[in-house]
Design an enzyme around this catalytic site. Structure first.
Site, PDB file in Angstrom:
ATOM      1  N   ASP A  80       0.611  -1.047  -0.091  1.00 25.48           N
ATOM      2  CA  ASP A  80       0.155   0.057   0.074  1.00 25.48           C
ATOM      3  C   ASP A  80       0.556   1.078   0.021  1.00 25.48           C
ATOM      4  OD1 ASP A  80      -2.005   1.759   0.427  1.00 25.48           O
ATOM      5  OD2 ASP A  80      -2.064   1.684   2.334  1.00 25.48           O
ATOM      6  N   ASP A 126      -2.254   5.360  -5.047  1.00 29.90           N
ATOM      7  CA  ASP A 126      -2.432   4.111  -4.171  1.00 29.90           C
ATOM      8  C   ASP A 126      -2.899   3.095  -4.143  1.00 29.90           C
ATOM      9  OD1 ASP A 126      -2.243   3.724  -1.812  1.00 29.90           O
ATOM     10  OD2 ASP A 126      -4.903   5.123  -1.625  1.00 29.90           O
TER      11      ASP A 126
END
Length: 301
Positions: free
Chosen positions: A70, A260
């Site tokens: 992430d 992201d």
């Protein structure tokens, strides 16, 4: 989609490749890439249409966990033994690791995400990523999810999160795994890149993350570097979003964006609506040849 994030903007001659695939693979079994000549190792990630994830190991011997890589967060966390998980699901047990660094008074930590929160205690142990062993990595062994109207994590296919953002994003100023990879000379260059492959239920290969470089099989031309504007996330300036050559009204005067790899909630929903996709982002296959081109202006290109 290919995302390349660099600390100083230079190419590399050696790297570690983490591949995304839908089947869990044991670590350290020499999964070598044939398309990436400078690869030392490739860990396959899986893709369930929304998330891209793979296996890592923590401790000695390895305790394996499925994690999301992430770029929107900085911390590594996995479930600890106090997490009330179903039988057969992995939890980190410090007592079963020869490399765990004992701490009589471990610090508590809590992380908030968009849809959920987790809380637990800080631990320090070795973390295996591909053929790299990151020594003395501090992470959170989570006690459970703090529910804000219902459990979220129990419905997901992953165990934890592997944060790749800046240390300033860490909840306890923990040194992220990527920082330690660089500090411990596990990668030759300060670059990691992510290839996110489209979802295909008949092909579980979800792409790859490469620590230390990029895969020339997944792009053409030259890379364009754009400055990071906020060293909290990998944030940079985007000038415009075009659909079918027309302005969408987003970023007309420029806006800050970030790649992201751990979320799906973004301007994509509005793009899907503009091109005629349904709420799940699906379209009739016969529509594809006539769909408009979607363009993003970044770094004046």
């Amino acid at each position: 989609m290919v995302i390349m994030l660099s600390s100083h903007g230079q190419h590399t001659k050696a790297a570690v490749r983490i591949s995304l695939k839908a089947k869990p693979l044991s670590l350290g079994n020499g999964i070598n890439s044939t398309t990436f000549e400078t690869s030392k190792n490739r860990i396959r990630l899986r893709n369930d249409q929304i998330y891209y994830y793979s296996d890592i190991g923590i401790g000695t011997p390895n305790q394996n966990f499925i994690v999301i890589f992430d770029t929107g967060s900085a911390d590594l966390w996995v479930p600890g033994t106090n997490w009330p998980r179903d039988e057969g699901l992995p939890t980190y047990d410090s007592g079963n690791s020869l490399t765990h660094i004992n701490n009589d008074n471990p610090e508590p930590a809590e992380i908030s995400y968009d849809l959920y929160k987790i809380a637990g205690l800080l631990n320090t142990d070795d973390v295996t990523v591909g053929d790299m062993i990151v020594k003395r990595q501090t992470f959170i062994a989570a006690d459970g999810e703090i529910k804000d109207g219902g459990g979220f994590l129990g419905l997901q296919a992953f165990d934890g999160i592997f944060g790749l953002a800046f240390q300033s994003n860490s909840v306890r100023n923990i040194v992220p795994v990527w920082y330690n990879m660089v500090a411990q000379d596990l990668v030759q260059d300060k670059v990691f890149s992510i290839w996110l492959k489209y979802y295909n239920p008949h092909d579980k290969d979800g792409g790859a993350i490469i620590f230390g470089g990029f895969d020339m099989a997944h792009f053409t031309g030259e890379h364009t570097y754009t400055p990071i504007t906020n060293k909290h996330y990998w944030e940079f300036k985007m000038e415009e979003v075009l659909i079918g050559g027309r302005r969408t009204g987003h970023c007309i005067e420029g806006c800050s964006v970030m790649p992201d790899s751990g979320t799906f909630d973004s301007i994509i929903k509005e793009i899907n609506e503009a091109i005629g996709a349904d709420g799940d982002g699906k379209v009739d296959c016969e529509m594809v040849p006539s769909m408009p081109e979607v363009s993003f202006t970044i770094g004046e290109r």
